[in-house]
Design a protein around this motif. Structure first.
Motif, short mmCIF file in Angstrom:
data_model
loop_
_atom_site.label_atom_id
_atom_site.label_comp_id
_atom_site.label_asym_id
_atom_site.label_seq_id
_atom_site.Cartn_x
_atom_site.Cartn_y
_atom_site.Cartn_z
N TYR A 1 67.49 -61.28 -41.50
CA TYR A 1 68.91 -61.32 -42.30
C TYR A 1 69.26 -60.07 -42.93
N PHE A 2 68.17 -59.50 -43.95
CA PHE A 2 68.40 -58.16 -44.53
C PHE A 2 68.82 -57.09 -43.55
N SER A 3 68.02 -57.07 -42.64
CA SER A 3 68.43 -55.87 -41.52
C SER A 3 69.85 -56.05 -40.83
N GLU A 4 70.45 -57.29 -40.70
CA GLU A 4 71.74 -57.32 -40.54
C GLU A 4 72.74 -57.34 -41.46
N ARG A 5 72.39 -57.65 -42.66
CA ARG A 5 73.36 -57.40 -43.81
C ARG A 5 73.46 -56.01 -44.34
N ILE A 6 72.38 -55.08 -44.43
CA ILE A 6 72.18 -54.07 -45.04
C ILE A 6 72.02 -53.00 -43.75
N PRO A 7 72.94 -51.77 -43.99
CA PRO A 7 73.18 -50.72 -42.83
C PRO A 7 72.06 -49.69 -43.00
N ALA A 8 70.66 -50.18 -42.68
CA ALA A 8 69.62 -49.35 -42.69
C ALA A 8 68.73 -49.49 -41.99
#
Length: 348
Positions: free
Chosen positions: A212-219
């Protein structure tokens, strides 16, 4: 002629207190840190030092050897180059961003590799975007028996976001994602990923939280852990998603070959000892490989420990006898055959 006053560090001390990498303050200190390489004084200047000056000089060299510079191994270069390429490929991606996993046995330089990747990326980002307000890199570790909330709190702790005891996980995640998006975080390093067990309910939920973090954060997300492929990270549906999006770089012991000999030579060149004959360690490179099993972490520990002992005992040189007296980690000790250790003591 060089005098002591021209090269000695200030009397207040050259060794600063180092914060944890899992805090923004500690990470910034790490990325800004530059090696303070002592200049070896001539014999005449050394003999003329007052007691407090000699103590300060030796303490400077002791501190230097505890922090002996990172050796650019082939694995480290591979990780940094691959990570750099992935960050560029992900720059305009809106979904299914690619990531990187560094996996291998303990002591093979995994943490060093991903932190050096983060350090290099931070330096690049600062050159492109001078000024404050950005947090280009976030570094966290997965706690043992982690839950989604524990992981989210680790991110919040790095960013300096206060988390109230009663705050629910949704509030923490929203705050973390908001800050990382606003501060343009583009690389996220997650260490100790082997603590994530997909076969357990908590492990599966932590994996979902990271996704979820990887989908929300462009990193670009970079993981490191001990033999993660054996720990089931790629098993099941969640594991297949990870395997389909992440490049994996293995970190392994070095064979006794040209690169190992070069690593030993690099570490020897970095020594700041008055009586150490050049080429001593390169002449012992096979012995050093046998002692450490080709593990870069054990090699660094062994040479740094011997250098410190050489300063403390006044010998100012590393010998085979001194190396053999330095105790290593249990894994390295177990790999080092007792007959070889005994022979080393007899021939020293």
């Amino acid at each position: 002629m060089v005098t002591a006053g021209e090269v000695l560090p200030p009397a207040s001390g050259q060794a600063g207190w180092h914060c944890q990498l899992t805090t923004l303050e500690g990470w910034r200190q790490f990325t800004a840190d530059a090696p303070d390489v002592p200049e070896l004084l001539s014999g005449m200047v050394l003999d003329g030092l007052a007691d407090d000056e000699r103590s300060r000089y030796d303490e400077w060299r002791l501190d230097y050897h505890t922090r002996l510079g990172v050796v650019a191994t082939s694995t480290l270069r591979h990780v940094v180059n691959t990570g750099r390429r992935l960050t560029l490929l992900n720059r305009h991606a809106v979904s299914a961003r690619r990531g990187l996993i560094v996996s291998g046995a303990a002591g093979t330089g995994k943490t060093t590799a991903i932190t050096q990747l983060g350090k290099a990326h931070e330096a690049t980002d600062r050159r492109r975007h001078p000024g404050g307000g950005r947090i280009p890199v976030v570094y966290v570790t997965v706690p043992p028996a982690a839950t989604p909330r524990m992981l989210a709190v680790e991110f919040a702790r790095f960013l300096g976001i206060p988390v109230m005891t009663r705050a629910n996980i949704t509030d923490v995640i929203e705050a973390v994602c908001g800050v990382m998006t606003d501060t343009r975080t583009t690389v996220v390093c997650v260490d100790e990923i082997h603590n994530l067990k997909l076969a357990t309910r908590n492990g599966a939920e932590v994996s979902d939280t990271l996704k979820y973090f990887s989908e929300r954060i462009p990193a670009t997300f970079v993981y490191a852990g001990i033999n993660v492929e054996r720990e089931g990270l790629f098993n099941g549906t969640r594991g297949q998603q990870i395997a389909g999006r992440f490049t994996m770089i293995p970190a392994a012991p070095f064979p006794y070959a040209a690169e190992w000999q070069g690593l030993v030579a690099t570490l020897e060149d970095a020594l700041r000892l008055h009586g150490h004959p050049p080429g001593t360690l390169t002449g012992l490179d096979r012995y050093l490989h046998q002692r450490t099993g080709g593990m870069i972490g054990s090699l660094s520990h062994l040479i740094r420990g011997a250098a410190i002992e050489a300063i403390l005992d006044g010998s100012e040189q590393i010998t085979r006898r001194l190396l053999d007296a330095v105790d290593l980690d249990h894994a390295a000790q177990a790999r080092s055959a007792p007959p070889a250790r005994a022979a080393a003591r007899k021939t020293a």
